[in-house]
Design an enzyme around this catalytic site. Structure first.
Site, PDB file in Angstrom:
ATOM      1  N   ASP A   1      40.602  44.097  33.176  1.00 55.97           N
ATOM      2  CA  ASP A   1      40.612  42.813  33.874  1.00 55.97           C
ATOM      3  C   ASP A   1      41.430  43.102  35.120  1.00 55.97           C
ATOM      4  O   ASP A   1      42.659  43.238  35.029  1.00 55.97           O
ATOM      5  CB  ASP A   1      41.279  41.724  33.020  1.00 55.97           C
ATOM      6  N   HIS A   2      40.771  43.263  36.255  1.00 58.39           N
ATOM      7  CA  HIS A   2      41.505  43.815  37.403  1.00 58.39           C
ATOM      8  C   HIS A   2      42.620  42.886  37.886  1.00 58.39           C
ATOM      9  O   HIS A   2      43.526  43.322  38.581  1.00 58.39           O
ATOM     10  CB  HIS A   2      40.558  44.223  38.536  1.00 58.39           C
TER      11      HIS A   2
ATOM     12  N   HIS B   1      39.913  36.318  34.152  1.00 59.82           N
ATOM     13  CA  HIS B   1      41.050  36.309  35.074  1.00 59.82           C
ATOM     14  C   HIS B   1      41.912  35.049  34.966  1.00 59.82           C
ATOM     15  O   HIS B   1      43.137  35.120  34.916  1.00 59.82           O
ATOM     16  CB  HIS B   1      40.581  36.442  36.527  1.00 59.82           C
TER      17      HIS B   1
HETATM   18  C1  BG6 Z   1      35.298  39.592  39.847  1.00 57.16           C
HETATM   19  C2  BG6 Z   1      34.151  38.634  39.878  1.00 57.16           C
HETATM   20  O1  BG6 Z   1      35.698  39.833  38.526  1.00 57.16           O
HETATM   21  O2  BG6 Z   1      36.386  39.050  40.578  1.00 57.16           O
HETATM   22  C3  BG6 Z   1      33.753  38.320  41.308  1.00 57.16           C
HETATM   23  O3  BG6 Z   1      33.045  39.181  39.189  1.00 57.16           O
HETATM   24  C4  BG6 Z   1      34.938  37.855  42.099  1.00 57.16           C
HETATM   25  O4  BG6 Z   1      32.724  37.346  41.349  1.00 57.16           O
HETATM   26  C5  BG6 Z   1      36.085  38.815  41.938  1.00 57.16           C
HETATM   27  O5  BG6 Z   1      34.543  37.792  43.451  1.00 57.16           O
HETATM   28  C6  BG6 Z   1      37.345  38.276  42.587  1.00 57.16           C
HETATM   29  O6  BG6 Z   1      38.319  39.267  42.597  1.00 57.16           O
HETATM   30  P1  BG6 Z   1      39.441  39.303  43.715  1.00 57.16           P
HETATM   31  O7  BG6 Z   1      40.310  40.447  43.321  1.00 57.16           O
HETATM   32  O8  BG6 Z   1      38.754  39.493  45.029  1.00 57.16           O
HETATM   33  O9  BG6 Z   1      40.121  37.978  43.635  1.00 57.16           O
END
Ligand code: BG6
Length: 500
Positions: free
Chosen positions: A180-181, A243
């Site tokens: 989960d980045h 997230h």
């Molecule tokens: C991803 C989603 O997990 O997170 C995307 O699949 C989204 O749709 C993205 O744009 C958002 O990540 P960040 O790091 O740009 O907030």
């Protein structure tokens, strides 16, 4: 460049010609390499269908790094560690060839049989690949074996469970690293430190002093070229199940007895277990969905969601979700956690606002008016920092209050950009630290929560979509959600660190 004692390893990236590898994985590996955070004895095999040579792949890695970072120091030395294997995911011969290459590289780079299998590709292949990795002997190795797996982890609880059971036939839970980045973002990791390393937050961090918590993750971009995936996902599955709920868990969890992976996870799991489940007829009282219409973004006219590529012109997929979550435990009883996330909103921003309860009365000039509430704002992105909103004396003769802000901007301390989420997560995986990856128990409980909502939404077809203009703050109903509780969303743009 000094190289760390991170164990040497062989990384196999499935989906190596894809977007994620290009934009995130290669640049992150390069950063780690440049900082000496990975062992000099490492090798990467890019695995994908295309018929590429090692040379072509190395050129691809080079240009990905240059595009993302703009520097090329040591790039040739870096890409000399990269190899390519053209691969058919359902063919044992392909795995045999991969195994032979892996064995050869294990020896050449003295990786002690340590292997990371990174699945950066379409989820429908996850099960097939893990089955083959085991059946064709790639997991028979003397070192560690770790599986890194990208989202989406299933489409609902049932499919996630199926996928999990299948993967677990080849890998044990502690060998699985579900990405989960958001958990790799600097300021998301900072939530625990802010809470548990400061004398003045933790005593107030409960329903006696906090009135509500707001978590916003808004995006300026639309669905881009991901229409096909997004049509089946929507914002609820794409952002909330993972997230948003992860951020809520970090905000709400009890202090762990130690900072170990198991203790932290166990506290997060308790939060998920305490989430008040929604009955079918409550979903509309607690959750709002939206879909963007055409509008103006960054001064450009942009089309509505239904006009995007690979999107059904009468689609009912939500591109926006706002919700009110209740956590039924002693600490949080009665405190709403509001979340909202959407595409094509006015700005790209992820912020958390902790709003404290009003003090009993205003003693100062203008005492008939309530004082501005104290806020703690955690800026996750694009700026990183913390702001504390307080009341102080306005200069002058009359004792009158004025709101002031205490700011901490994360970047100003290090005078450099903080590392990318992927860089940290890759490094954690190499070191065997799974704290910032999601355990199956968390995934299971968050799907169970979200499934209730999607079940009701999918059954109601008469949705009033599109219901917010591209470039706006989202649908009106999201404001009403808070107004019912006598709260309002704190406007994201007014909370920027720079404007303080
Ligand atoms: C991803 C989603 O997990 O997170 C995307 O699949 C989204 O749709 C993205 O744009 C958002 O990540 P960040 O790091 O740009 O907030």
């Amino acid at each position: 460049m000094t190289h760390s004692n991170t164990p040497s390893t062989l990384v196999m990236i499935f989906g190596a010609t894809g977007d994620l590898a290009k934009r995130k994985l290669f640049p992150s590996l390069y950063h780690l390499y440049q900082k000496g955070r990975i062992s000099k004895e490492f090798a990467v095999i890019g695995v994908a269908r295309r018929d590429w040579s090692d040379e072509k792949f190395k050129e691809h890695v080079k240009s990905s790094v240059l595009n993302a970072i703009g520097t090329s120091e040591n790039i040739d030395e870096f890409v000399s560690h990269f190899y390519y294997q053209s691969h058919d995911v359902s063919d044992s011969d392909s795995y045999q060839a991969l195994k032979n290459l892996a064995t050869e590289l294990d020896e050449r780079y003295q990786t002690n049989g340590n292997r990371i299998f990174y699945l950066a590709m379409a989820p429908e292949f996850f099960g097939t690949i893990t089955d083959h990795l085991k059946a064709d002997g790639l997991t028979d190795t003397s070192g560690y074996k770790r599986l890194v797996i990208e989202k989406p982890f299933g489409h609902n609880l049932e499919s996630a469970e199926e996928l999990n059971n299948r993967i677990r036939e080849s890998f044990t839970e502690d060998q699985i690293y579900r990405i989960d980045h958001y958990l790799g973002k600097e300021m998301v990791q900072n939530i625990e430190v802010i809470r548990f390393a400061n004398a003045f937050f933790e005593p107030l961090w409960n329903n006696r002093y906090i009135s509500n918590i707001q978590v916003t993750s808004s995006e300026e971009l639309g669905v881009e070229e991901r229409g096909r995936y997004y049509e089946k996902s929507g914002a609820l599955r794409d952002m909330v199940q993972n997230h948003m709920l992860q951020m809520v868990a970090l905000l709400a969890m009890e202090p762990p007895i130690k900072l170990t992976t198991e203790e932290i996870r166990s506290e997060k799991v308790k939060v998920f277990r305490a989430l008040r489940p929604l009955k079918d007829d409550e979903v509309d009282q607690y959750f709002v969905r939206g879909q963007y219409d055409k509008g103006v973004s960054k001064g450009q006219k942009v089309r509505g969601y239904r006009e995007e590529e690979n999107v059904d012109p009468s689609s009912n997929t939500e591109t926006y979700v706002a919700g009110k979550l209740m956590i039924d435990n002693f600490r949080w009883a009665g405190v709403p956690f509001y979340i909202r996330t959407g595409k094509r909103m006015e700005t790209k921003s992820t912020k958390i606002v902790i709003q404290f309860k009003d003090i009993p009365m205003n003693l100062y000039y203008g005492m008939d008016k309530p004082l501005a509430p104290n806020l703690l704002v955690i800026h996750i992105q694009p700026e990183e920092g913390i702001t504390l909103h307080l009341n102080a004396k306005k200069s002058g003769q009359i004792i009158e209050t004025t709101p002031v802000k205490l700011n901490f901007a994360n970047t100003s301390i290090d005078a450099m950009n903080t590392p990318e989420a992927y860089e940290k997560l890759l490094h954690d995986c190499m070191r065997g630290d799974a704290t910032n990856f999601t355990h199956w128990d968390e995934v299971k409980l968050s799907w169970a929560y979200v499934d209730e909502i999607s079940k009701v939404w999918e059954a109601t077809r008469d949705v009033n979509f599109p219901n917010y203009e591209a470039g706006s703050v989202g649908p009106k109903a999201a404001d009403e959600l808070l107004a019912k509780d006598h709260f309002h969303w704190w406007p994201i743009l007014d909370l920027d660190v720079d404007q303080c």
